[in-house]
Enzyme design. Sequence first.
Site, PDB file in Angstrom:
ATOM      1  N   CYS A 112      40.737  52.598  37.820  1.00  0.00           N
ATOM      2  CA  CYS A 112      41.091  52.062  39.134  1.00  0.00           C
ATOM      3  C   CYS A 112      42.470  51.410  39.147  1.00  0.00           C
ATOM      4  O   CYS A 112      43.023  51.150  40.220  1.00  0.00           O
ATOM      5  CB  CYS A 112      40.030  51.056  39.595  1.00  0.00           C
ATOM      6  SG  CYS A 112      38.361  51.743  39.653  1.00  0.00           S
ATOM      7  N   HIS A 252      42.611  45.769  44.449  1.00  0.00           N
ATOM      8  CA  HIS A 252      41.727  46.913  44.301  1.00  0.00           C
ATOM      9  C   HIS A 252      40.423  46.621  45.040  1.00  0.00           C
ATOM     10  O   HIS A 252      39.831  45.554  44.875  1.00  0.00           O
ATOM     11  CB  HIS A 252      41.458  47.170  42.817  1.00  0.00           C
ATOM     12  CG  HIS A 252      40.352  48.134  42.567  1.00  0.00           C
ATOM     13  ND1 HIS A 252      40.234  49.327  43.250  1.00  0.00           N
ATOM     14  CD2 HIS A 252      39.290  48.086  41.711  1.00  0.00           C
ATOM     15  CE1 HIS A 252      39.157  49.970  42.825  1.00  0.00           C
ATOM     16  NE2 HIS A 252      38.563  49.234  41.898  1.00  0.00           N
ATOM     17  N   ASN A 282      34.536  51.720  47.016  1.00  0.00           N
ATOM     18  CA  ASN A 282      35.468  51.746  45.895  1.00  0.00           C
ATOM     19  C   ASN A 282      35.958  53.173  45.687  1.00  0.00           C
ATOM     20  O   ASN A 282      35.206  54.034  45.251  1.00  0.00           O
ATOM     21  CB  ASN A 282      34.765  51.220  44.641  1.00  0.00           C
ATOM     22  CG  ASN A 282      35.674  51.187  43.420  1.00  0.00           C
ATOM     23  OD1 ASN A 282      36.770  51.732  43.421  1.00  0.00           O
ATOM     24  ND2 ASN A 282      35.208  50.546  42.363  1.00  0.00           N
TER      25      ASN A 282
END
Length: 380
Positions: A112, A252, A282
């Site tokens: 990520c 994030h 996500n």
Amino acid sequence: MHAHVVGWGKYVPRRVVTNDDLSRMVDTSDEWIRTRTGIRERHLADEGETTATMALEAARRALEVARVSPAQLDLIIVATVTPDHLFPATACLVQDALGADHAAAFDLSAGCSGFIYALAVAAHLLETGAYRTALVVGAETLSRITNWSDRATCVLFGDGAGAVVLQAGENEGGVLATVLGADGSGGNLLILPAGGSRWPASHRTVAEGMHYLRMQGREVFRFAVRKMPAATREVLERADLSLEDVDLVIPHQANRRIIDAAARALGIPEKAVYVNLDRYGNTSAASIPIALCEAAEEGRIQPGDLVVCVGFGAGLTWGAAAVRWTRPQPPPLSRWRRFVHRLYYPLAALRSWLRRLGRRMAAVWSWVVGERGDRDRQRS
């Protein structure tokens, strides 16, 4: 030289899966998911959509905002953990589809944190003068590696892509500083076990679900709430700035509890943190560029603003970038200019087809010449 963000674009699939939809697949509920993650819905790729196709659409939109032709690109980096293939690189597929004939292209895998890593690499290459214009994409098709019977993970993830165009310029601003870090001792906390050289695909790996991502959520949570504030402070220190100088933090988008905990640790108000997790879930390496694009489109970022992008991910990895925004949101292209701009892409597809045809014809000709040579030698 400074690397400036001059274009931005995003793409998310049309298919939306809500928490209520998931409650009919696994033992969960909308209330359970929202209170623990902050997610209401996520977008999932349809059949035929891949990381490359989504990256391509985000890239086209970013180039349109930047008023940059694919022919001007010197470099393409795609950050992803879900490439179309182990090789060739997804970036090469995007390069071909764009018709960016002069661009080097490669993928980058840092979980990520991938977009921050890719942004840092591209910015440093532009600052050295090696390249002038770069395309940085974060794109993921996490739905293809998610176990949809595992309540602990299937509620978290979505698909999508975000992209930025970087251009070198002598004016102040742009990417001011970056921080990258890794701790491989935590590699097992967030992992896709099979499909690589350690556990190649086999009946066993498929039967045991080793081609689905696995995550130890509590450990990842503790890691994230520690590293996000630390990386934010470190990147600001490198840029000789402070938290008071920051106009917007784009974290994030993994979990609302992580984002809130990081904001409290930094002592920054809720309005200074951009969150779109509720609508996308996500999306791994795509989450920060999607959020960055939305914030710019909504007017949350203006020329002169200081933006900090910060993330964490598999590896374990983390990273942050401090960016002084220098580009206003441009007016939409006229219909005619958009048509001319988009006309480049079918021409690129035709050129790609002609090149493949040329290679086939060259192979046939080589075979014909070889056969003729063999016959001549036999006669002699």
